[in-house]
Design an enzyme around this catalytic site. Structure first.
Site, PDB file in Angstrom:
ATOM      1  CG  ASP A 103       9.827   3.793   0.705  1.00 44.63           C
ATOM      2  OD1 ASP A 103       9.730   4.288   1.842  1.00 44.63           O
ATOM      3  OD2 ASP A 103       9.143   2.827   0.328  1.00 44.63           O
TER       4      ASP A 103
ATOM      5  CD  GLU B  16       6.041   2.646   6.108  1.00 43.98           C
ATOM      6  OE1 GLU B  16       5.044   2.987   5.469  1.00 43.98           O
ATOM      7  OE2 GLU B  16       6.976   1.990   5.588  1.00 43.98           O
TER       8      GLU B  16
ATOM      9  CG  ASP C  13       6.850   6.572   3.237  1.00 41.29           C
ATOM     10  OD1 ASP C  13       7.983   6.397   2.772  1.00 41.29           O
ATOM     11  OD2 ASP C  13       6.131   5.632   3.627  1.00 41.29           O
TER      12      ASP C  13
HETATM   13 ZN   LIG Z   1       8.184   4.212   2.941  1.00 40.00          ZN
END
Ligand SMILES: [Zn+2]
Length: 570
Positions: free
Chosen positions: A365, A402, A431
């Site tokens: 991530d 983000e 993502d």
């Molecule tokens: Zn993320």
């Protein structure tokens, strides 16, 4: 962000063993929305595109992106922006930087969490160095903190509020436990953490500690890192507690782009910031706080995975000192926007997005998604070298910040709102591209068919079948008998795999919920217990998530196939 969607890895491995060796059932019918001849051309084009992404390139790109911690607004984050821009340019694509000046939180010093009663003990609140994982010893790993939690220095009785949601506080009220004026401790799970902060504040808690219960992503799930992919004892989940549900993006410029000339609120006027300190801790630390709690035995559903009976607390038996020291600084962030102009309908935009900033190294991530976007860009560049242009324009967006509150995407969407409303055909978000081998997607219903059809074109590295078949078989293996057999005991025909609805946990939010652009979010999921920790690293990915990097390639292939269909000439 993009909280893990866990699916049965054991099942998929089993299915791979049973079903292995079957031929790919690629659909050879006309592509939906295309006439027969253009459909054949489109299919040839897509095959050419899918031949480009490579696992060797993906591996090298992920290694580069995760070499250093790259928190939004840092010099290392800027270096990743330059890297993405220059990679895109090297593929022959037009890529440029777009900057915004936004309010970001940084811990000025590591937070203090200590027991005052029943004994004095300062907790570790730091992730251990893992000798096998070279990046875990970096000096630039940001201390454990929750983004936009307030600074504070408080001492009060501790009360365990389960997931910290309204019904949990209702259960505590029924059990006679008072939360007002106390420090709440909640476990992660069941909702966005910003909701837990808002609900704690609304219930009069003066501070909130959020911990990762082992039942959620620790030893209850399986072997912990570095032996396995799950969360080890010292690891905690960083993450934003911005009130995204009020508005995402820069707290000081709601509805407007954070660029020079835009009027700004004072921090005190921002409505999407918590007012209490919020601190994440590990289960190693949490058990020291939870074990001595007295008061009523936990209400139903409050027991977690630690090996003792949970109590609600709220008495003077356990008092805790929490100190957070957060600097709120206006910082520059960097989106990288890559444009491939359409030859037929230049003013119809197919927009793809992935964020690039990470809490720490962000191998899963978000940089598995960044890697997929780079390989997708490489594929488009290759097609263009042979003279191809898409029918509609394709825009690849590498978002910044983000993690703090969907900031890079929100500011860009705010800056281009009028044009996006008129021109955007779709927004395709990725993502987390890869935390394991199990494909999953969420989207508006109008895109279900498109996702299913693209998944039929891409090969699943593990089973050799199509992604679609592997996905459908897994859904079938996980399904209840009732779904598989009718009342007479006859097997029902295999159903198309389910595509969920979009929540608001990633960069599709400003496009879908604010501008009404049809959106999707997708990726490959698996056993992933290092979310938002220092162990979401290249080492983790190379040993657990995707050791061959073939799923990074598959992610680029399916993402690009969908983009090419939306941008194609039917
Ligand atoms: Zn993320």
């Amino acid at each position: 962000m993009n909280r893990l969607r866990r699916q049965g890895i054991a099942c998929s491995l089993l299915m791979a063993a049973v079903m292995g060796g079957q031929s790919l059932g690629f659909a050879q019918t006309t592509i939906d929305g295309f006439a027969p001849k253009p459909s054949d051309n489109q299919r040839r084009l897509e095959e050419k595109f899918r031949a480009v992404p490579s696992s060797a390139n993906a591996r090298e790109e992920l290694r580069r992106l995760t070499a250093e911690a790259h928190l939004a607004g840092s010099p290392e984050d800027y270096a990743t922006a330059i890297y993405v821009r220059d990679q895109m340019r090297s593929f022959g694509l037009a890529a440029d930087m777009r900057e915004y000046q936004v309010l970001l939180p940084y811990p000025r010093s590591p937070s203090i969490v200590e027991l005052i009663a029943p004994r004095h003990e300062r907790l570790q609140v730091r992730e251990d160095v893992v000798p096998e994982d070279p990046s875990s010893s970096s000096k630039k790993i940001v201390p454990l903190f929750n983004g936009y939690g307030a600074s504070g220095d408080i001492t009060a009785p501790l009360v365990y509020v389960n997931y910290g949601l309204p019904n949990d506080y209702e259960d505590l009220r029924k059990a006679g436990v008072e939360v007002k004026g106390k420090i709440a401790i909640a476990r992660y799970g069941n909702s966005f953490r910003g909701v837990k902060a808002k609900v704690a504040e609304d219930n009069g808690a003066i501070g909130l500690i959020i911990y990762s219960d082992p039942a959620d992503d620790g030893f209850t799930q399986g072997e912990v890192y570095p032996k396995g992919p799950w969360r080890p004892e010292s690891s905690a989940q960083r993450g934003s507690v911005q009130f995204l549900f009020i508005y995402p993006g820069d707290p000081l410029t709601p509805g407007l782009p954070a660029i020079p000339g835009t009027p700004r609120l004072k921090k005190e006027q921002a409505l999407n910031l918590p007012h209490i300190p919020v601190q994440p801790i590990s289960y190693g630390d949490a058990q020291r706080l939870l074990k001595p709690l007295r008061g009523p035995v936990r209400p139903k559903g409050f027991q977690g995975g630690l090996p003792f009976t949970y109590h609600a607390g709220g008495t003077n038996d356990v008092r805790v000192h929490l100190k957070t020291d957060i600097e709120f600084a206006t910082k520059t962030i960097w989106d990288v926007i890559t444009r491939v102009d359409g030859a037929v309908e230049k003013d119809r935009w197919v927009v793809l997005g992935n964020h690039r900033d990470a809490w720490v190294f962000g191998a899963v991530d978000p940089n598995s998604g960044t890697t997929a976007m780079l390989e997708l860009g490489r594929g488009l560049g290759q097609l263009m070298k042979s003279g191809w242009k898409p029918g509609r324009s394709i825009i690849l967006c590498s978002w910044d910040a983000e993690e703090q509150g969907l900031i890079g995407s929100t500011e860009w969407a705010e800056e281009n709102a009028a044009e996006l409303k008129e021109k955007a055909v779709a927004y395709l978000n990725m993502d987390v591209a890869v935390s394991g081998p199990n494909f999953g997607a969420s989207s508006v219903p109008s895109m279900w068919k498109l996702i299913h059809s693209a998944a039929q074109e891409v090969k699943d590295p593990k089973t050799g079948k199509s992604i679609y078949e592997a996905w459908r078989d897994r859904a079938r293996a996980d399904a209840a008998d009732l779904e598989l057999y009718d009342a007479n005991g006859n097997e029902r025909p295999a159903a198309a795999p389910r595509i969920g609805a979009l929540g608001s946990g990633s960069d599709y939010t400003p496009f879908l919920q604010h501008l009404g652009v049809p959106s999707l979010d997708m990726g490959f999921n698996g056993d992933y217990g290092v979310y938002h920790s220092a162990y979401d690293s290249f080492y983790w990915m190379a040993h657990f998530g995707d050791p061959t990097f073939q799923y990074h390639v598959a992610a680029a292939q399916i993402w690009g196939t969908i983009a090419l269909r939306l941008a194609g000439e039917g």
